[in-house]
Structure formats: C-alpha cells, structure tokens
Design an enzyme around this catalytic site. Sequence first.
Site, PDB file in Angstrom:
ATOM      1  N   TRP A   9      45.333  35.143  39.237  1.00 12.28           N
ATOM      2  CA  TRP A   9      45.002  33.906  39.811  1.00 12.28           C
ATOM      3  C   TRP A   9      43.957  34.272  40.922  1.00 12.28           C
ATOM      4  O   TRP A   9      43.383  32.993  41.632  1.00 12.28           O
ATOM      5  CB  TRP A   9      46.296  33.230  40.332  1.00 12.28           C
ATOM      6  CG  TRP A   9      47.072  32.618  39.186  1.00 12.28           C
ATOM      7  CD1 TRP A   9      46.614  32.238  37.876  1.00 12.28           C
ATOM      8  CD2 TRP A   9      48.247  31.827  39.345  1.00 12.28           C
ATOM      9  NE1 TRP A   9      47.602  31.669  37.429  1.00 12.28           N
ATOM     10  CE2 TRP A   9      48.568  31.429  38.268  1.00 12.28           C
ATOM     11  CE3 TRP A   9      49.041  31.559  40.428  1.00 12.28           C
ATOM     12  CZ2 TRP A   9      49.880  30.568  37.783  1.00 12.28           C
ATOM     13  CZ3 TRP A   9      50.339  30.729  40.310  1.00 12.28           C
ATOM     14  CH2 TRP A   9      50.471  30.379  38.958  1.00 12.28           C
ATOM     15  N   HIS A  97      42.136  46.477  41.827  1.00 13.43           N
ATOM     16  CA  HIS A  97      41.335  45.476  40.990  1.00 13.43           C
ATOM     17  C   HIS A  97      39.851  45.854  41.711  1.00 13.43           C
ATOM     18  O   HIS A  97      39.717  46.112  42.777  1.00 13.43           O
ATOM     19  CB  HIS A  97      41.714  44.116  41.299  1.00 13.43           C
ATOM     20  CG  HIS A  97      40.793  43.161  40.520  1.00 13.43           C
ATOM     21  ND1 HIS A  97      39.584  42.496  41.109  1.00 13.43           N
ATOM     22  CD2 HIS A  97      41.045  42.453  39.396  1.00 13.43           C
ATOM     23  CE1 HIS A  97      39.229  41.813  40.104  1.00 13.43           C
ATOM     24  NE2 HIS A  97      39.894  41.523  39.151  1.00 13.43           N
ATOM     25  N   GLU A 177      38.419  46.786  33.074  1.00 15.56           N
ATOM     26  CA  GLU A 177      37.743  45.576  33.197  1.00 15.56           C
ATOM     27  C   GLU A 177      36.167  45.997  33.513  1.00 15.56           C
ATOM     28  O   GLU A 177      35.947  46.625  34.835  1.00 15.56           O
ATOM     29  CB  GLU A 177      38.031  44.976  34.445  1.00 15.56           C
ATOM     30  CG  GLU A 177      39.538  44.374  34.267  1.00 15.56           C
ATOM     31  CD  GLU A 177      39.973  43.170  34.944  1.00 15.56           C
ATOM     32  OE1 GLU A 177      40.236  42.050  34.536  1.00 15.56           O
ATOM     33  OE2 GLU A 177      39.809  43.387  36.424  1.00 15.56           O
ATOM     34  N   GLY A 183      34.008  37.617  35.916  1.00 14.71           N
ATOM     35  CA  GLY A 183      33.609  36.318  36.447  1.00 14.71           C
ATOM     36  C   GLY A 183      31.971  35.948  36.224  1.00 14.71           C
ATOM     37  O   GLY A 183      31.741  35.040  36.733  1.00 14.71           O
ATOM     38  N   SER A 215      35.908  38.064  31.607  1.00 18.50           N
ATOM     39  CA  SER A 215      35.579  37.015  30.922  1.00 18.50           C
ATOM     40  C   SER A 215      35.994  36.452  29.793  1.00 18.50           C
ATOM     41  O   SER A 215      35.327  36.033  28.818  1.00 18.50           O
ATOM     42  CB  SER A 215      33.898  36.781  30.968  1.00 18.50           C
ATOM     43  OG  SER A 215      33.371  36.936  32.203  1.00 18.50           O
ATOM     44  N   GLY A 236      41.210  36.021  34.466  1.00 19.74           N
ATOM     45  CA  GLY A 236      40.783  35.416  35.728  1.00 19.74           C
ATOM     46  C   GLY A 236      40.763  33.849  35.611  1.00 19.74           C
ATOM     47  O   GLY A 236      41.583  33.173  35.578  1.00 19.74           O
TER      48      GLY A 236
HETATM   49  P1  PGA Z   1      37.631  36.768  34.884  1.00 19.02           P
HETATM   50  O1  PGA Z   1      38.444  37.870  35.717  1.00 19.02           O
HETATM   51  O2  PGA Z   1      38.348  36.362  33.461  1.00 19.02           O
HETATM   52  O3  PGA Z   1      37.419  35.694  35.548  1.00 19.02           O
HETATM   53  O4  PGA Z   1      36.333  37.427  34.234  1.00 19.02           O
HETATM   54  C1  PGA Z   1      39.092  38.801  35.531  1.00 19.02           C
HETATM   55  C2  PGA Z   1      39.695  39.684  36.366  1.00 19.02           C
HETATM   56  O5  PGA Z   1      39.018  39.700  37.639  1.00 19.02           O
HETATM   57  O6  PGA Z   1      40.747  40.015  36.452  1.00 19.02           O
END
Ligand code: PGA
Length: 255
Positions: A9, A97, A177, A183, A215, A236
Amino acid sequence: MGFLCAANWKMNLSYKEAESFLNPFSKSDQFQQNKLPFLKSELCIFPQALQATLFKNQKLLNWGAQDFYFESQGAYTGQNSPDLYKELGANIMLIGHSERRTLFHEMEVDISKKVLKCVDLDLVPMLCVGETLEERKSNKTLDIIKNQLKSAFISGSDPKKSGDLKFLAPKIIIAYEPVWAIGTGLTAKPEDVEKVHDFIKSIVGLETAVLYGGSVKPENSKELSMIPSVNGFLIGGASLKVDSFLSIYNNSVKN
Ligand code: PGA
C-alpha cells in the site's frame, strides 16, 4: 507451491479507507462465497505502520511491515520494532524495496540485518531486488541481482543463518521488481521476467518463492502468472482497490 498476491500500500489509504478495504475479509463466510480457496496462504498486505492495528486478529490474510528496524527495542527514535509487528500477528515483512533503497538511502548492510532479524523472529522476509533502467541498458541486470542477493544473505555474522542459503531457502520470499517498471505502467517482457526469476532460483534455491512486481494490473496479470517461475506478485497501485487486487488474484491462480 501456491501463488501469493501481495499488496504494497505504500503511503496510501486513510485509516478509514484501509478499514473498508478489509471489510470483506472480516466477514469470512461471505468472503468464502466468492470462492477464494486457500485464502490464508494466497493473499498478503503490507499496510502503513499506523494501519497495522486493523490487522490484529486478522485470520484470513498474511500481512506485515513495509519496513522496520533490525533491533527489537531501545533508543531508536522514530523506528518501528519488528517484535511489535509480530505481537500484532504479522507474519511476512517487506525488506529493501527500491523506494527504501533510493529515497531513504537504505544500505545493503541494514538490509541483511533486517533479513536476519526476521529469521530470528520466525517472520518471513520478503526481499526486494531489481535493476534500474540504466543498469538494464548496460546489460548488468543479472550482476546487480546477484550482488543484491549475496549482500542480503551473506554479509550477516552467523554463518548458520546468513551464509547457508539451503537453510534459508524455504523460509524466504524474493520479490523481483525492475525499478523502471515500478509505478510507471511499464512491465518487463515475460521472457525477461522468466530469465531473471530462473536466475534467482538458481542462486537461492528452487523452494524459494519468487514474486514479480512492477505495474502488475488485472490486464497483464494472467500472462505474467503463467510463467512457471513466477510464484506471485507484489502489487502497488493496483492493490489499493479491493476489486482490482482480487481480480489480479483471480486471474492468477495457477492450475
Ligand atoms: P506498482 O508498485 O505495482 O505500482 O508498480 C509495485 C511496488 O512498488 O511494489
């Protein structure tokens, strides 16, 4: 191995909004009618620290901190104790992260201490790894991932816990990631995701769950979930509404 959909979140949702998100999960009878089998092991939420009390006694979801300190208690103004999360019922903790690494300058040495702290407390560490766009363009993706894994697991002081990945492999989760996909609406190509996931498993072990993040949304979740070495998603933006979070979950359940 099951398929885990984890919601990050970040610094979103008011206390009230988080409470409404959790409504369907507290009425377990109604929720089970939605035919979500094995709920306990398949969904996970990383709320903000001040939302954590909402998860106390929550039986249907895995949950834990987006970040925490590697000590249990003491004079560390502003930090959150992992023991307190455990006391409230948390079982999975997010570590390293890319936003923590870049915006808050989190160092590899802190990351490895957090991994060890989780192992000590019997909390599952979910370690995030991933390359930047620049690193990808210069063909450094696998080297970066390898270094991130090595420093997270090998720089600790107790060789039994930190150096022996065979000991740790079934007790940890890795979230791959690519930083440029977080994002941005961009996702890595399935063949690239598969290559990196297979590489991660070749280092940490086949028993380790490897999640993809960056994403993930209802529209791309099915294709990505079909990659054999993808054992779940870290989500996210699309995890902030219960409908899109569950639609990703429903698209992704493996046969
Ligand atoms: P996102 O973020 O799905 O908005 O790209 C993923 C995350 O940062 O864990």
